[in-house]
Write an enzyme that holds these catalytic residues in place. Structure first.
Site, short mmCIF file in Angstrom:
data_model
loop_
_atom_site.label_atom_id
_atom_site.label_comp_id
_atom_site.label_asym_id
_atom_site.label_seq_id
_atom_site.Cartn_x
_atom_site.Cartn_y
_atom_site.Cartn_z
N ASP A 85 20.25 -13.41 -18.41
CA ASP A 85 21.71 -13.37 -18.43
C ASP A 85 22.13 -12.90 -19.83
OD1 ASP A 85 24.46 -14.26 -17.72
OD2 ASP A 85 24.07 -15.72 -19.31
N ASP A 90 22.59 -19.32 -18.34
CA ASP A 90 23.34 -20.42 -18.97
C ASP A 90 24.28 -21.14 -18.02
OD1 ASP A 90 25.26 -18.40 -18.75
OD2 ASP A 90 26.29 -19.00 -20.59
N ASP A 130 25.96 -12.97 -21.50
CA ASP A 130 26.95 -13.81 -22.20
C ASP A 130 26.53 -15.27 -22.15
OD1 ASP A 130 28.94 -11.77 -22.81
OD2 ASP A 130 29.39 -11.73 -20.68
O1 LIG Z 1 31.04 -11.64 -17.41
C1 LIG Z 1 30.93 -12.87 -17.22
O2 LIG Z 1 31.77 -13.56 -16.64
C2 LIG Z 1 29.68 -13.57 -17.70
O3 LIG Z 1 28.65 -12.67 -17.98
P1 LIG Z 1 27.14 -13.17 -17.89
O4 LIG Z 1 26.75 -13.04 -16.45
O5 LIG Z 1 26.38 -12.25 -18.82
O6 LIG Z 1 27.11 -14.59 -18.38
MG LIG Z 2 26.16 -16.32 -18.93
#
Ligand SMILES: O=C(O)COP(=O)(O)O
Ligand SMILES: [Mg+2]
Length: 228
Positions: free
Chosen positions: A13, A174, A15
């Protein structure tokens, strides 16, 4: 915690797992809110809005400050895009342990992909800007397919792009979006404890282990490059 010495591909992942991108996401949200004549948010509130992609982030921002029609959400998404394109990567930082862990996994011959709900237009420039694009053999963004996490399709697509079976792969994320996507895809999942999980305590999410740093996962993989 189980061992992952058999794992040949790790899906990350973005963010909240590799990057602390909340400062930029929060800045873009608040520039959007001000442009719409609405009250900006504390960064800690925006943190709870991130996880289900850009449109849901914008929808949650508007819903938290009164009602919004889908037409208003569409217009706000365009405003958010304009602001996020300017600030994407500006105050974002790599979490401690990320680069050493990615380097160690590459050293061990493990393939890596980035599977994020962030739109593709923002994913590639951010990976480049943070200096980690070269680690990933594939990137699947929130708008690459019709479905995004917690749907398993992006994870299955990443495995296909890397050329590995689901049985060879592990997800590291996360939030429940990563955990549910991995479960539905049929692969194990580890969750970091320092990321964003939409206001849900990460230790309440069903997974195969928690990590306070990505380097903590390293002892669980095989130690040397696979024989060819
Ligand atoms: O764009 C988002 O809402 C979160 O992005 P992610 O999947 O990298 O945590
Ligand atoms: Mg994330």
């Amino acid at each position: 915690m189980s061992d992952f010495h058999y794992v040949k591909a790790v899906l990350f992942d973005l963010d909240g797992t590799l990057l602390d991108s909340i400062p930029d996401l929060s800045e873009a949200c608040n520039r959007m809110m001000l442009e719409l004549g609405r009250t900006p948010y504390d960064i800690e509130v925006v943190r709870t809005f991130v996880g289900k992609g850009m449109v849901n982030l914008v929808r949650r921002c508007l819903a938290g400050s009164g009602s919004a029609t889908e037409v208003e959400v569409d217009a706000a998404v365009n405003i958010f895009r304009r602001h996020y394109a300017v600030v994407n990567g500006q105050w974002t930082t790599l979490y401690a342990g990320v680069v050493p862990a990615l380097e160690a996994l590459r050293q061990r011959g493990i393939a890596m992909a980035c599977v994020t709900n962030k739109p593709a237009a923002f994913t590639a420039p951010l990976l480049e800007r943070m200096g980690i694009a070269g680690f990933f053999g594939a990137t699947v963004s929130g708008d690459t397919l019709a479905e995004k996490k917690p749907h398993p399709a992006p994870l299955l697509h990443a495995c296909r792009l890397l050329g590995f079976e689901v049985a060879d792969a592990l997800m590291i994320g996360d939030s429940a979006n990563d955990a549910e996507a991995a479960r539905a895809a049929g692969m194990p999942v580890l969750l970091v404890t320092y990321g964003y999980s939409e206001g849900v305590p990460v230790d309440s999410i069903e997974c195969d282990g928690l990590l306070s740093s990505l380097v903590d996962a390293l002892p669980r993989f095989h130690a040397s490059p696979s024989p060819v």
